[in-house]
Enzyme design. Sequence first.
Site, PDB file in Angstrom:
ATOM      1  N   PRO A 101      36.855  26.562  53.876  1.00  0.00           N
ATOM      2  CA  PRO A 101      36.266  27.256  52.724  1.00  0.00           C
ATOM      3  C   PRO A 101      36.136  28.755  53.013  1.00  0.00           C
ATOM      4  O   PRO A 101      35.801  29.152  54.139  1.00  0.00           O
ATOM      5  CB  PRO A 101      34.889  26.608  52.576  1.00  0.00           C
ATOM      6  N   ALA A 104      32.436  31.296  53.921  1.00  0.00           N
ATOM      7  CA  ALA A 104      31.439  30.259  54.195  1.00  0.00           C
ATOM      8  C   ALA A 104      30.848  30.408  55.594  1.00  0.00           C
ATOM      9  O   ALA A 104      30.025  29.605  56.010  1.00  0.00           O
ATOM     10  CB  ALA A 104      32.078  28.887  54.044  1.00  0.00           C
ATOM     11  N   GLY A 105      31.313  31.400  56.353  1.00  0.00           N
ATOM     12  CA  GLY A 105      30.865  31.517  57.739  1.00  0.00           C
ATOM     13  C   GLY A 105      31.613  30.554  58.645  1.00  0.00           C
ATOM     14  O   GLY A 105      31.204  30.290  59.765  1.00  0.00           O
ATOM     15  N   LEU A 106      32.751  30.039  58.153  1.00  0.00           N
ATOM     16  CA  LEU A 106      33.514  29.056  58.938  1.00  0.00           C
ATOM     17  C   LEU A 106      34.773  29.654  59.560  1.00  0.00           C
ATOM     18  O   LEU A 106      35.655  28.928  60.020  1.00  0.00           O
ATOM     19  CB  LEU A 106      33.877  27.853  58.063  1.00  0.00           C
ATOM     20  N   GLY A 107      34.859  30.975  59.554  1.00  0.00           N
ATOM     21  CA  GLY A 107      35.936  31.645  60.285  1.00  0.00           C
ATOM     22  C   GLY A 107      37.288  31.614  59.606  1.00  0.00           C
ATOM     23  O   GLY A 107      38.315  31.702  60.273  1.00  0.00           O
ATOM     24  N   SER A 108      37.303  31.526  58.253  1.00  0.00           N
ATOM     25  CA  SER A 108      38.614  31.419  57.599  1.00  0.00           C
ATOM     26  C   SER A 108      39.460  32.667  57.851  1.00  0.00           C
ATOM     27  O   SER A 108      40.670  32.560  58.081  1.00  0.00           O
ATOM     28  CB  SER A 108      38.468  31.163  56.097  1.00  0.00           C
ATOM     29  N   ALA A 110      39.461  34.719  60.470  1.00  0.00           N
ATOM     30  CA  ALA A 110      39.988  34.719  61.842  1.00  0.00           C
ATOM     31  C   ALA A 110      41.072  33.650  61.994  1.00  0.00           C
ATOM     32  O   ALA A 110      42.073  33.854  62.694  1.00  0.00           O
ATOM     33  CB  ALA A 110      38.864  34.482  62.841  1.00  0.00           C
ATOM     34  N   ALA A 111      40.893  32.515  61.318  1.00  0.00           N
ATOM     35  CA  ALA A 111      41.872  31.431  61.448  1.00  0.00           C
ATOM     36  C   ALA A 111      43.195  31.815  60.781  1.00  0.00           C
ATOM     37  O   ALA A 111      44.273  31.568  61.337  1.00  0.00           O
ATOM     38  CB  ALA A 111      41.315  30.151  60.843  1.00  0.00           C
ATOM     39  N   ASP A 152      34.468  35.521  66.737  1.00  0.00           N
ATOM     40  CA  ASP A 152      35.252  34.671  65.831  1.00  0.00           C
ATOM     41  C   ASP A 152      36.681  34.486  66.345  1.00  0.00           C
ATOM     42  O   ASP A 152      37.171  33.362  66.452  1.00  0.00           O
ATOM     43  CB  ASP A 152      35.312  35.292  64.420  1.00  0.00           C
TER      44      ASP A 152
END
Length: 321
Positions: A101, A104-108, A110-111, A152
């Site tokens: 997402p 969301a703070g889920l590192g999208s 950086a990924a 991240d």
Amino acid sequence: MPAFTATAPGKVILFGEHAVVYGEPAIAVPVQTVQSRVVISPVLSGRPGEIRIEAPDISLTTYLKDLETDHPLRVAVSVVVNSQGLEKIPACLIQITSTIPLAAGLGSSAAISTALIRALSGFLGKRMTDEEVSKAAFEVEKIHHSTPSGIDNSVVVFQQPVYYQKGNPLEFLPIKNPFSILIAGSGAPGDTRKAVTDVRDSWLANQDRYNKIFSEIGRVSRTARELIMGGNTQELGPLMDQNHHLLQELNVSTPKLDQLAEAARNAGALGAKLSGGGLGGCLIVLVSDEAKAVQARLLEEGAEDVFLTPVGRPLSPSQIE
Ligand code: PMV
């Protein structure tokens, strides 16, 4: 020239966000349940340098040259091309998909950068090492907010739990006793850039108070590291609660995140905190046997995309829901 594919996982920060920007340690773990994927294929009929991008998840279909020069995708491509000493690259199609997402703070971010940098360096025939990929992804992270700590890109590139402190060598954190966390979207996007800027402004206005909060957060991260290394992961719950309260003091939480954290604790969770930049984004919740009940309560309270993810052990099929 064959097509090249690379993936990268999401991440959550277990402890220490914001304080890590000011030199305190933080702990982050990869979240393999969600992934970004980049496929680069040659376009034989295209002219050198002609790069087409298709990123349906962010509704983007364009030529690279039509993006702003400081667009993260454009910068990621330039960093790789420059590192390989090339002027132009063969015509290609870059396809980007992601189940992480956004905001969301889920590192999208950086990924996506990591998968793109990896795939492109492979496509160009000179695969970069993890250290090189991490350094390149850090350059792209600077666009998202000017003072990234580097946590991240480190956790996403190396895909291992990390204990990270700026200026120190990256430390991988062995998880002696694996555990599970629920990740719950608060329903509002996070805003890392604004959160980091606001915290900096507040710190500049009141350094004593903010330095104290940062060092308290650093203390929480250090204690968490000891507990994780000693296998006492169930005791991380109260530390997560403390970390959440300290993030509230930094003014990066929201009423919704606070409400969800409280609801999770009342439903039997061992601890809960926001994760990432904040001002929205996601909550992480330490759970054991009561995971299902906590998940149900979070959904009742209006959380979005609540999923269980293992920390320190591979995914089992039943955990991918
Ligand atoms: O919002 P995220 O997932 O990009 O996390 C940001 C973490 C901060 O500590 C707030 C900033 C940083 O660069 O470490």
